[in-house]
Design a protein around this motif. Structure first.
Motif, PDB file in Angstrom:
ATOM      1  N   LYS A  65     -44.461 -84.434  33.006  1.00 45.41           N
ATOM      2  CA  LYS A  65     -43.738 -85.388  32.134  1.00 45.41           C
ATOM      3  C   LYS A  65     -41.994 -85.468  32.242  1.00 45.41           C
ATOM      4  O   LYS A  65     -41.630 -84.471  32.611  1.00 45.41           O
ATOM      5  CB  LYS A  65     -44.062 -84.790  30.616  1.00 45.41           C
ATOM      6  CG  LYS A  65     -45.573 -84.596  30.251  1.00 45.41           C
ATOM      7  CD  LYS A  65     -45.402 -83.896  28.812  1.00 45.41           C
ATOM      8  CE  LYS A  65     -46.876 -83.609  28.239  1.00 45.41           C
ATOM      9  NZ  LYS A  65     -46.967 -82.954  27.007  1.00 45.41           N
ATOM     10  N   HIS A  66     -41.769 -86.714  31.963  1.00 49.40           N
ATOM     11  CA  HIS A  66     -40.210 -86.612  31.946  1.00 49.40           C
ATOM     12  C   HIS A  66     -39.509 -86.543  30.753  1.00 49.40           C
ATOM     13  O   HIS A  66     -38.353 -86.127  30.850  1.00 49.40           O
ATOM     14  CB  HIS A  66     -39.965 -88.019  32.445  1.00 49.40           C
ATOM     15  CG  HIS A  66     -40.590 -88.433  33.930  1.00 49.40           C
ATOM     16  ND1 HIS A  66     -39.965 -88.250  35.078  1.00 49.40           N
ATOM     17  CD2 HIS A  66     -41.563 -89.248  34.106  1.00 49.40           C
ATOM     18  CE1 HIS A  66     -40.600 -88.577  35.999  1.00 49.40           C
ATOM     19  NE2 HIS A  66     -41.671 -89.111  35.568  1.00 49.40           N
ATOM     20  N   GLU A  67     -40.268 -86.758  29.585  1.00 49.70           N
ATOM     21  CA  GLU A  67     -39.597 -86.492  28.319  1.00 49.70           C
ATOM     22  C   GLU A  67     -40.932 -85.971  27.422  1.00 49.70           C
ATOM     23  O   GLU A  67     -42.079 -86.006  27.727  1.00 49.70           O
ATOM     24  CB  GLU A  67     -39.070 -87.640  27.774  1.00 49.70           C
ATOM     25  CG  GLU A  67     -39.796 -89.048  27.930  1.00 49.70           C
ATOM     26  CD  GLU A  67     -41.196 -89.414  27.158  1.00 49.70           C
ATOM     27  OE1 GLU A  67     -40.983 -89.256  26.023  1.00 49.70           O
ATOM     28  OE2 GLU A  67     -42.122 -89.418  27.948  1.00 49.70           O
ATOM     29  N   PRO A  68     -40.737 -85.897  25.982  1.00 49.58           N
ATOM     30  CA  PRO A  68     -41.772 -85.106  25.332  1.00 49.58           C
ATOM     31  C   PRO A  68     -43.007 -85.765  25.229  1.00 49.58           C
ATOM     32  O   PRO A  68     -44.109 -85.054  24.901  1.00 49.58           O
ATOM     33  CB  PRO A  68     -41.170 -84.741  23.892  1.00 49.58           C
ATOM     34  CG  PRO A  68     -39.490 -84.777  24.186  1.00 49.58           C
ATOM     35  CD  PRO A  68     -39.401 -85.603  25.540  1.00 49.58           C
ATOM     36  N   SER A  69     -43.054 -87.197  24.968  1.00 50.31           N
ATOM     37  CA  SER A  69     -44.385 -87.813  24.633  1.00 50.31           C
ATOM     38  C   SER A  69     -45.301 -87.793  26.021  1.00 50.31           C
ATOM     39  O   SER A  69     -46.473 -87.823  25.664  1.00 50.31           O
ATOM     40  CB  SER A  69     -44.073 -89.385  24.214  1.00 50.31           C
ATOM     41  OG  SER A  69     -43.720 -90.095  25.354  1.00 50.31           O
ATOM     42  N   GLY A  70     -44.671 -87.775  27.129  1.00 52.59           N
ATOM     43  CA  GLY A  70     -45.693 -87.623  28.224  1.00 52.59           C
ATOM     44  C   GLY A  70     -46.075 -89.168  28.685  1.00 52.59           C
ATOM     45  O   GLY A  70     -46.709 -89.552  29.620  1.00 52.59           O
ATOM     46  N   GLY A  71     -45.577 -90.315  27.723  1.00 57.44           N
ATOM     47  CA  GLY A  71     -45.966 -91.729  27.984  1.00 57.44           C
ATOM     48  C   GLY A  71     -44.921 -92.474  28.813  1.00 57.44           C
ATOM     49  O   GLY A  71     -45.287 -93.629  28.918  1.00 57.44           O
ATOM     50  N   LEU A  72     -43.990 -91.798  29.404  1.00 58.50           N
ATOM     51  CA  LEU A  72     -42.958 -92.530  29.960  1.00 58.50           C
ATOM     52  C   LEU A  72     -43.228 -92.211  31.408  1.00 58.50           C
ATOM     53  O   LEU A  72     -42.797 -91.235  32.046  1.00 58.50           O
ATOM     54  CB  LEU A  72     -41.587 -92.243  29.456  1.00 58.50           C
ATOM     55  CG  LEU A  72     -40.321 -92.927  30.287  1.00 58.50           C
ATOM     56  CD1 LEU A  72     -40.391 -94.358  29.919  1.00 58.50           C
ATOM     57  CD2 LEU A  72     -38.975 -92.009  30.255  1.00 58.50           C
ATOM     58  N   SER A  73     -43.574 -93.356  32.331  1.00 61.08           N
ATOM     59  CA  SER A  73     -43.418 -93.212  33.760  1.00 61.08           C
ATOM     60  C   SER A  73     -42.010 -93.668  34.374  1.00 61.08           C
ATOM     61  O   SER A  73     -41.291 -94.334  33.908  1.00 61.08           O
ATOM     62  CB  SER A  73     -44.552 -94.265  34.244  1.00 61.08           C
ATOM     63  OG  SER A  73     -45.820 -93.935  34.039  1.00 61.08           O
ATOM     64  N   ALA A  74     -41.526 -92.924  35.512  1.00 68.44           N
ATOM     65  CA  ALA A  74     -40.440 -92.780  36.054  1.00 68.44           C
ATOM     66  C   ALA A  74     -40.391 -92.550  37.294  1.00 68.44           C
ATOM     67  O   ALA A  74     -41.311 -91.679  37.837  1.00 68.44           O
ATOM     68  CB  ALA A  74     -39.448 -92.391  35.016  1.00 68.44           C
ATOM     69  N   ALA A  75     -39.339 -92.720  38.079  1.00 71.44           N
ATOM     70  CA  ALA A  75     -39.061 -92.126  39.418  1.00 71.44           C
ATOM     71  C   ALA A  75     -37.831 -91.338  39.277  1.00 71.44           C
ATOM     72  O   ALA A  75     -36.861 -91.641  38.537  1.00 71.44           O
ATOM     73  CB  ALA A  75     -38.971 -93.374  40.617  1.00 71.44           C
ATOM     74  N   ARG A  76     -37.588 -90.370  39.754  1.00 66.08           N
ATOM     75  CA  ARG A  76     -36.509 -89.415  40.076  1.00 66.08           C
ATOM     76  C   ARG A  76     -35.568 -89.673  41.094  1.00 66.08           C
ATOM     77  O   ARG A  76     -35.872 -89.625  42.210  1.00 66.08           O
ATOM     78  CB  ARG A  76     -36.852 -88.053  39.734  1.00 66.08           C
ATOM     79  CG  ARG A  76     -37.824 -88.007  38.361  1.00 66.08           C
ATOM     80  CD  ARG A  76     -37.991 -86.651  37.977  1.00 66.08           C
ATOM     81  NE  ARG A  76     -36.770 -85.805  37.427  1.00 66.08           N
ATOM     82  CZ  ARG A  76     -36.652 -85.561  36.147  1.00 66.08           C
ATOM     83  NH1 ARG A  76     -37.525 -86.326  35.243  1.00 66.08           N
ATOM     84  NH2 ARG A  76     -35.941 -84.869  35.772  1.00 66.08           N
ATOM     85  N   LEU A  77     -34.372 -89.405  40.741  1.00 68.26           N
ATOM     86  CA  LEU A  77     -33.065 -89.061  41.682  1.00 68.26           C
ATOM     87  C   LEU A  77     -32.402 -87.818  41.445  1.00 68.26           C
ATOM     88  O   LEU A  77     -31.910 -87.991  40.252  1.00 68.26           O
ATOM     89  CB  LEU A  77     -32.266 -90.744  41.759  1.00 68.26           C
ATOM     90  CG  LEU A  77     -30.970 -90.406  42.669  1.00 68.26           C
ATOM     91  CD1 LEU A  77     -30.902 -89.806  43.953  1.00 68.26           C
ATOM     92  CD2 LEU A  77     -30.064 -91.452  42.372  1.00 68.26           C
ATOM     93  N   HIS A  78     -32.153 -87.051  42.257  1.00 70.85           N
ATOM     94  CA  HIS A  78     -31.521 -85.811  42.208  1.00 70.85           C
ATOM     95  C   HIS A  78     -30.339 -85.698  43.209  1.00 70.85           C
ATOM     96  O   HIS A  78     -30.682 -85.296  44.214  1.00 70.85           O
ATOM     97  CB  HIS A  78     -32.494 -84.627  42.201  1.00 70.85           C
ATOM     98  CG  HIS A  78     -33.506 -84.652  41.160  1.00 70.85           C
ATOM     99  ND1 HIS A  78     -33.713 -83.481  40.291  1.00 70.85           N
ATOM    100  CD2 HIS A  78     -34.527 -85.114  40.893  1.00 70.85           C
ATOM    101  CE1 HIS A  78     -34.608 -83.594  39.623  1.00 70.85           C
ATOM    102  NE2 HIS A  78     -35.032 -84.755  39.627  1.00 70.85           N
TER     103      HIS A  78
END
Length: 514
Positions: free
Chosen positions: A163-176
């Protein structure tokens, strides 16, 4: 060089010289896109500051000085930019092979975003190393001899597991856009004599984020772009009481008052009304104490995250909060409310376990979570959002040495005494600074409230590790249509505890969460 990766969907330009080395200042990424959705025009580390103390035995600070360094060939041996892709590795015991990218482990408890369910790495990136074994040789009897710095930019695939955030309903790609550093010990150091030591190391970033107005690439191509907007948020915390400890000479209030806003935030400014600079963490803590000009002591609440999106015009819905399904998200801390969140029967959202060694009391445990390397948790994070001013734009000739100040805030107050209005959208720049302090000392104080809910922690001194990685939380980039539902917030402007009118009338660069 132009780079792209079909496995993760990322593409970008990485600036190098003819030999493939990063330009003076370190790795610079431009025209950063995911699946053709624009994220950033320019992302770079500006440089770093060392705060150096001269110390007389046993522990008397005689003087303090600051030094600014660029990641360049002046002081460092610079390696060529290397492209990071997973490689097959033979499993121990003849268990076959799996895809592995060792640099993904640098992301610590975020490394799961770069792996699939079978443990194979699915990631892409670039990296370069800067080695200066004698950087501190000019300092008198310094505890360290040199410094090695490595820039590691990691990119993940699009998804929502983990999960990216609490709901788990947000899809995303990550850059670090991580920076890993390591000090080398000085074998000739003599603690019985006057010496010098590193009181802190601070890395300054500049991110010219440019998110599209519309989530659909084809639709967006036909739209007039109206610039970007951004919002600052302080998450809600759940605590039954308040603990106050003293860190050095400063009082830090480790809980926050409930109910400054009715939703998931104790404070929110969405969208930002004026250009702004503000605190993100204070030596690892979400609040700190200071004194007004009249001598009154006040507690200051730090911001926890920033969101960034394409402006859509007057009267149009803006990003949802919580939610933000077409936006860049940067969370350097999650509040207690997020940690307790459940969706149906799903597991509690917990982006990190409590880092070993952080001072902890019953009130702190589970209440808040800074998303930093636990070995160097005593970080002060500062953020600013400004118009893309030519005087501070390296793409228009601004020198890297002019993009950072020892007194960080003066870079912005020096632009103009009153911040400009950015509420309708503009070409904006995010300035992110993280300073790792040598040590933090917590001192016991009386428990607050009646009756007391817990005992104050004992006095302890915590020393930062001599190596660590900053910006491990990175950012995540969502580019989907807005959704509706119980866990999705409002798409209207939101301001608490200050109103929009109060922000406008105050005309202040510095705005903390409270």
């Amino acid at each position: 060089m132009k780079l792209s990766d079909p496995a993760t969907g990322w593409s970008f330009d990485c600036l190098t010289d003819t030999a493939g080395n990063p330009l003076p200042g370190g790795i610079v990424l431009q025209n950063v896109k995911h699946d053709q959705h624009n994220l950033a025009r320019d992302v770079r580390v500006i440089g770093f500051w060392l705060t150096i103390e001269t110390v007389d035995p046993p522990n008397t600070i005689a003087s303090t000085a600051s030094q600014f360094h660029l990641l360049d060939a002046t002081n460092f041996t610079v390696s060529a930019v290397r492209i990071l892709t997973p490689a097959p590795v033979t499993a121990p015991g003849g268990g076959g092979t799996f895809q592995y990218l060792k640099e993904a482990d640098t992301a610590l408890y975020f490394s799961g975003y770069f792996k699939d369910s079978g443990g194979n790495s699915i990631a892409y990136g670039v990296a370069s190393k800067f080695d200066a074994p004698n950087l501190l040789s000019g300092q008198t009897n310094c505890e360290f001899a040199g410094l090695t710095v490595e820039q590691i930019f990691l990119f993940s695939r699009y998804g929502n597991s983990p999960k990216h955030e609490p709901s788990g309903g947000l899809s995303a790609a990550r850059l670090h856009p991580m920076v890993r550093y390591a000090f080398a010990a000085n074998g000739s150091f003599d603690a019985t004599k006057r010496s010098t030591r590193i009181a802190s190391i601070r890395f300054d970033y500049r991110l010219n984020l440019v998110v599209d107005r519309h989530y659909d690439v084809a639709t967006n191509a036909g739209l007039q772009q109206l610039g970007n907007q951004a919002g600052l948020f302080a998450d809600s915390d759940t605590a039954l009481g308040t603990v106050v400890t003293s860190i050095g000479s400063t009082i830090w209030n480790l809980s926050t008052s409930a109910g400054l806003s009715s939703g998931s935030f104790d404070a929110v400014e969405k969208p930002l009304v004026l250009e702004v600079m503000g605190p993100g963490l204070a030596k690892g803590f979400p609040t700190f104490a200071t004194s007004t000009a009249g001598g009154q002591q006040i507690n200051v609440r730090c911001w926890d995250n920033i969101h960034w999106w394409g402006a859509r015009g007057a009267g149009q819905p803006i990003i949802s909060a919580p939610g933000a399904f077409h936006a860049a998200h940067i969370h350097w801390r999650w509040g207690g409310a997020a940690r307790a969140a459940r969706v149906g029967g799903s597991q509690t959202f917990n982006p990190q376990t409590w880092p070993k060694g952080i001072p902890m009391s019953p009130a702190q445990q589970g209440m808040w979570g800074p998303l930093v390397d636990p070995g160097i948790w005593m970080q002060s994070i500062r953020v600013a959002v400004t118009k893309n001013d030519a005087r501070l734009d390296p793409m228009r000739g601004a020198a890297p040495t002019n993009l950072s100040k020892s007194d960080w805030k003066t870079l912005f107050t020096g632009l103009r005494p009153v911040p400009d209005d950015i509420s309708a959208g503009d070409d904006l720049v995010l300035w992110y600074s993280t300073e790792v302090h040598r040590e933090v000392t917590t001192l016991p104080s009386s428990a607050q409230g009646s009756p007391p809910f817990f005992l104050p922690p004992p006095a302890q001194t915590f020393r930062a590790a001599t190596s660590g990685t900053v910006f491990i939380h990175g950012l995540f980039f969502a580019h989907d249509a807005e959704k509706t539902g119980f866990t999705v917030g409002s798409t209207a402007p939101a301001y608490a505890p200050r109103s929009e009118a109060t922000i406008r009338s105050g005309k202040s660069w510095f705005r903390a969460a409270n």
